[in-house]
Design a protein around this motif. Structure first.
Motif, PDB file in Angstrom:
ATOM      1  N   GLU A  19      28.184   1.438  20.691  1.00  0.00           N
ATOM      2  CA  GLU A  19      27.775   2.212  19.518  1.00  0.00           C
ATOM      3  C   GLU A  19      26.585   1.520  18.854  1.00  0.00           C
ATOM      4  O   GLU A  19      26.756   0.716  17.941  1.00  0.00           O
ATOM      5  CB  GLU A  19      28.939   2.320  18.522  1.00  0.00           C
ATOM      6  N   LEU A  22      26.278   1.428  14.944  1.00  0.00           N
ATOM      7  CA  LEU A  22      27.265   0.552  14.326  1.00  0.00           C
ATOM      8  C   LEU A  22      26.929  -0.912  14.582  1.00  0.00           C
ATOM      9  O   LEU A  22      26.987  -1.744  13.674  1.00  0.00           O
ATOM     10  CB  LEU A  22      28.662   0.889  14.857  1.00  0.00           C
ATOM     11  N   VAL A  60      32.665  -1.210   9.313  1.00  0.00           N
ATOM     12  CA  VAL A  60      33.007  -0.085  10.195  1.00  0.00           C
ATOM     13  C   VAL A  60      33.424   1.118   9.362  1.00  0.00           C
ATOM     14  O   VAL A  60      32.987   2.247   9.625  1.00  0.00           O
ATOM     15  CB  VAL A  60      34.118  -0.486  11.191  1.00  0.00           C
ATOM     16  N   PHE A  61      34.221   0.889   8.338  1.00  0.00           N
ATOM     17  CA  PHE A  61      34.654   1.985   7.474  1.00  0.00           C
ATOM     18  C   PHE A  61      33.446   2.608   6.768  1.00  0.00           C
ATOM     19  O   PHE A  61      33.309   3.823   6.724  1.00  0.00           O
ATOM     20  CB  PHE A  61      35.672   1.497   6.443  1.00  0.00           C
ATOM     21  N   SER A  64      31.403   4.632   9.237  1.00  0.00           N
ATOM     22  CA  SER A  64      32.105   5.839   9.691  1.00  0.00           C
ATOM     23  C   SER A  64      32.137   6.930   8.619  1.00  0.00           C
ATOM     24  O   SER A  64      32.178   8.111   8.944  1.00  0.00           O
ATOM     25  CB  SER A  64      33.523   5.500  10.151  1.00  0.00           C
ATOM     26  N   THR A  65      32.102   6.533   7.362  1.00  0.00           N
ATOM     27  CA  THR A  65      32.142   7.540   6.300  1.00  0.00           C
ATOM     28  C   THR A  65      30.750   8.043   5.912  1.00  0.00           C
ATOM     29  O   THR A  65      30.641   9.061   5.235  1.00  0.00           O
ATOM     30  CB  THR A  65      32.845   7.000   5.049  1.00  0.00           C
ATOM     31  N   MET A  67      28.042   8.210   8.335  1.00  0.00           N
ATOM     32  CA  MET A  67      27.289   8.685   9.503  1.00  0.00           C
ATOM     33  C   MET A  67      27.168  10.205   9.475  1.00  0.00           C
ATOM     34  O   MET A  67      28.112  10.903   9.142  1.00  0.00           O
ATOM     35  CB  MET A  67      27.969   8.262  10.804  1.00  0.00           C
TER      36      MET A  67
END
Length: 70
Positions: A19, A22, A60-61, A64-65, A67
């Motif tokens: 990824e 990320l 990561v959180f 992910s929120t 993107m």
């Protein structure tokens, strides 16, 4: 995976390498003044070690929120 206290750091690295967005964010955060160490971050593995599990989970959180899918 990032919440598992027994996870292997190289397994995390391999997963993040799949990824690029990320991985780039993890590298950027680990290189930021907040986490800057005496030596620069030279690899994704260095970034993971510098951040630690808790901070990695937070990054990561956050990614992910925020993107965008398209």
């Amino acid at each position: 995976m990032a919440r598992d206290p027994e996870v292997d750091i190289d397994r995390l690295r391999v997963t993040l390498e799949r990824e690029p967005a990320l991985a780039g964010r993890v590298l950027g955060v680990a290189s930021s003044p907040l986490y800057a160490g005496q030596t620069p971050v030279a690899s994704l593995r260095d970034a993971l070690v510098r951040l630690g599990q808790k901070n990695l989970s937070d990054v990561v959180f956050e990614v992910s929120t925020t993107m965008e899918v398209f």
